[in-house]
Design a protein around this motif. Structure first.
Motif, short mmCIF file in Angstrom:
data_model
loop_
_atom_site.label_atom_id
_atom_site.label_comp_id
_atom_site.label_asym_id
_atom_site.label_seq_id
_atom_site.Cartn_x
_atom_site.Cartn_y
_atom_site.Cartn_z
N ASP A 474 41.74 41.02 32.50
CA ASP A 474 41.01 41.63 33.61
C ASP A 474 41.86 41.72 34.87
O ASP A 474 41.35 41.93 35.96
CB ASP A 474 39.75 40.79 33.90
N SER A 475 43.18 41.54 34.73
CA SER A 475 44.08 41.53 35.90
C SER A 475 45.12 42.63 35.77
O SER A 475 46.33 42.39 35.73
CB SER A 475 44.76 40.15 36.02
N ALA A 476 44.64 43.85 35.72
CA ALA A 476 45.52 44.98 35.42
C ALA A 476 46.61 45.17 36.46
O ALA A 476 47.70 45.68 36.15
CB ALA A 476 44.68 46.26 35.31
N ALA A 477 46.36 44.77 37.70
CA ALA A 477 47.34 44.98 38.76
C ALA A 477 48.52 44.02 38.67
O ALA A 477 49.58 44.27 39.24
CB ALA A 477 46.67 44.84 40.13
N VAL A 478 48.34 42.93 37.95
CA VAL A 478 49.41 41.94 37.79
C VAL A 478 50.47 42.50 36.84
O VAL A 478 50.12 43.08 35.79
CB VAL A 478 48.85 40.61 37.25
N PRO A 479 51.75 42.36 37.16
CA PRO A 479 52.80 42.90 36.27
C PRO A 479 52.64 42.42 34.83
O PRO A 479 52.34 41.26 34.57
CB PRO A 479 54.10 42.35 36.89
N GLY A 480 52.83 43.37 33.90
CA GLY A 480 52.58 43.06 32.49
C GLY A 480 53.43 41.93 31.94
O GLY A 480 52.96 41.12 31.14
N LYS A 481 54.69 41.83 32.39
CA LYS A 481 55.56 40.76 31.89
C LYS A 481 55.01 39.39 32.28
O LYS A 481 55.10 38.44 31.50
CB LYS A 481 56.97 40.94 32.42
N TRP A 482 54.48 39.32 33.50
CA TRP A 482 53.94 38.03 33.95
C TRP A 482 52.66 37.69 33.20
O TRP A 482 52.43 36.56 32.80
CB TRP A 482 53.71 38.03 35.45
N ARG A 483 51.83 38.70 32.96
CA ARG A 483 50.61 38.45 32.19
C ARG A 483 50.97 38.01 30.77
O ARG A 483 50.34 37.10 30.22
CB ARG A 483 49.74 39.70 32.17
N ASP A 484 51.97 38.65 30.18
CA ASP A 484 52.39 38.26 28.83
C ASP A 484 52.87 36.80 28.80
O ASP A 484 52.56 36.05 27.87
CB ASP A 484 53.51 39.18 28.33
#
Length: 591
Positions: A474-484
């Motif tokens: 639910d945190s689409a604005a967060v950079p994808g690499k960090w979410r991963d």
């Protein structure tokens, strides 16, 4: 009460920059934009707009009048008197007027103890969700920590009575426990600890003997906070019941009997404590005290355990309040004192220490609201939230209370030698902080509860993993690499907790596993909050905190490498500044 003469800097001082102000006169709500941000995330807008003026007033009082009351109440401790002025055996505890003023603010003006039980507090037509109530807890305890216990146990007594008491008992006692009229209020107490067993409740020796429509209690309770409470919840073993916690019943014991005479128990003495000196804790001897069974006799421990979870959340919030107050003090010193021709806040090493104080404080604030939200949803009937709460509560209690000791000590050091002097709040904060990790179970006990029980016995780790993964999704604005990376760390932390919980010989790692769950969960929640706050007002600084949690709490790194610390310094300077940080700028530093 006269204001403390050293609370403010003398305007005649020729060089006030050498003396560094404290937090006197600060509005703790206005000085804390993170609090209002998280309230906007977790509360409906109509409720937030309703409580904000009240939070603003409490923030003003906590930084001024209530803070002065707390200083006086801490210095002028309660006194136990064995007789009244006519020589009659009538025990009573004498409190300083400053403590009574703190009671009036907490119980009457703001009604913190009754917010989640009674409708109509502060003009709101319904009961407050836990997240809203603990915003008031958070602000009040920045001024006064000791009274936080009577507030919490009064709330807890009312909940136990409402959930498990008979209709007759509720009719007789529930209204008084939730009153905001001081003349009608009956404060609550919970007398649990005995010499034979603190956390090991099953070894208690207090006995209950049935006598008609009530019971008689015999034994001793060793650590009883709010010792002269008018209504007390306690555990005792009914005569003939079996051993262990299954043989323990829950009882309500009034301070005064129906005819106005004192009940048959004595306060033997008051405790001489390191902290929370304002509040009376005593040793109680039960000499046939009249009490009433609450709920099923063989479910007493289970019923009380429900209250303990709520108390542990409150404990975590109160420890977070101590950290925030210490943070305010450290920042007041750092931004105003000039040494070697520069402000302390501009010195690189000081910045690093301030960052450590900030990080632990913000972690605890985020985890407090995450846990409060889980409790709200669990009470609304969500089984997933109930499982999540089962693991979040001991995890928060374990780590936040331990961090408070370090944060309060480091904040004292920022002020230097005068921070050690009792004329400043920092000494009191540090003394009080040590109780947080003892109340409601020591660190070992709550770590075992989180791992052996919540994970090993109840499988609550699955609920935690699901909730954290959902927040990342639910945190689409967060950079994808960090979410991963946070997705991966979530799986690793939960997997490690399962491994520790799965084998009894791994018990020694329970503290480490609980800390890992806390740090990874807080990193995820901080990233999720950054996404939400950036949508609200374009500030993604909490994403920087998410990165620092991983860097400082989980990653050992190369101690000889100066590249990583260089990036961390850049993050720290942004966090200590006052401007908003956009998601793109934060994302570059994080990913």
């Amino acid at each position: 009460m006269q204001p403390h003469p050293q609370n403010r800097l003398a305007t005649s001082d020729p060089r006030p920059e050498l003396l560094a102000p404290d937090t006197s006169g600060m509005n703790f709500y206005r000085a804390d934009p993170a609090l209002s941000d998280l309230l906007r995330i977790h509360l409906p807008d109509t409720l937030f707009r309703h409580i904000e003026p009240h939070l603003d007033r409490l923030g003003h009082l906590a930084g001024g009048h209530l803070d002065e009351c707390a200083r006086l109440a801490d210095r002028h401790v309660p006194l136990l008197h064995q007789r009244d002025r006519f020589g009659r055996d009538m025990q009573w505890i004498e409190y300083h007027p400053a403590y009574r003023e703190l009671e009036r603010a907490a119980f009457s003006e703001f009604g913190i103890h009754a917010m989640s039980i009674r409708k109509g507090i502060l003009g709101w037509p319904d009961k407050y969700p836990v997240a809203a109530k603990h915003a008031f807890t958070f602000l009040f305890n920045q001024a006064e920590f000791g009274l936080g216990c009577p507030i919490n146990v009064t709330d807890g007594c009312a909940k136990l009575l409402a959930n498990f008491g008979s209709e007759a008992l509720k009719a007789k006692y529930l209204d008084g426990l939730t009153q905001t009229d001081m003349s009608r209020l009956t404060q609550g107490g919970q007398f649990m600890t005995e010499k034979e067993g603190g956390s090991d409740v099953g070894t208690l020796t207090t006995t209950a003997v049935e006598e008609g429509d009530h019971w008689r209690l015999y034994g001793e309770k060793w650590f009883c906070s709010n010792a002269d409470a008018k209504v007390v919840m306690l555990l005792a073993r009914p005569e003939g019941a079996g051993p262990g916690t299954r043989g323990v019943g829950l009882f309500l014991m009034p301070r005064t009997l129906d005819d106005g005479s004192p009940n048959h128990y004595r306060i033997v003495r008051l405790k001489d404590k390191l902290g929370t000196r304002s509040m009376a804790s005593g040793e109680i001897k039960l000499e046939g005290a009249i009490a009433y069974a609450v709920g099923k006799l063989d479910r007493g421990f289970v019923q009380m355990a429900e209250m303990v979870n709520s108390s542990r959340l409150s404990n975590g919030v109160k420890s977070t309040a101590l950290m925030r107050r210490a943070w305010h003090d450290a920042m007041s010193v750092a931004k105003n004192r000039v040494v070697f021709g520069r402000r302390i806040v501009d010195l690189p090493l000081a910045q690093r220490q301030l960052m450590k104080i900030t990080l632990a404080t913000e972690q605890a604030l985020s985890m407090s609201f995450l846990t409060a939200d889980a409790l709200d949803r669990a009470e609304a009937g969500s089984q997933d939230a109930a499982a999540l709460l089962r693991i979040l509560t001991p995890t928060l209690k374990f780590r936040a209370t331990r961090d408070a000791r370090k944060v309060c000590g480091d904040a004292m050091e920022m002020r230097g030698g005068i921070g050690y002097i009792e004329e400043f709040a920092t000494a009191r904060l540090l003394r009080d902080a040590h109780l947080g990790s003892i109340w409601e179970g020591t660190g070992n006990i709550v770590a075992i509860d989180a791992l052996t029980r919540a994970v090993g016995r109840h499988g609550a780790d699955a609920a935690l993993a699901a909730d954290l993964h959902a927040k990342l999704d639910d945190s689409a604005a967060v950079p994808g690499k960090w979410r991963d990376r946070l997705h991966s760390l979530t799986d690793r932390a939960v997997g490690f907790a399962r491994e520790v919980a799965g084998r009894s010989e791994n018990e020694a790692e329970a503290r480490r596993a609980t800390s890992l769950l806390y740090h990874v969960a807080s990193a995820v929640v901080l990233a999720w909050e950054a996404h939400r706050i950036h949508q609200m007002r374009g500030d993604a600084r909490r994403l920087l905190l998410s990165r620092l949690v991983i860097d400082h709490r989980l990653s050992s790194g190369d101690p000889f490498d100066l590249a990583e610390p260089g990036r961390q310094r850049a993050i720290t300077q942004l966090l200590l500044g006052e401007r908003a940080v956009g998601m793109e700028e934060a994302g570059k530093l994080v990913a």
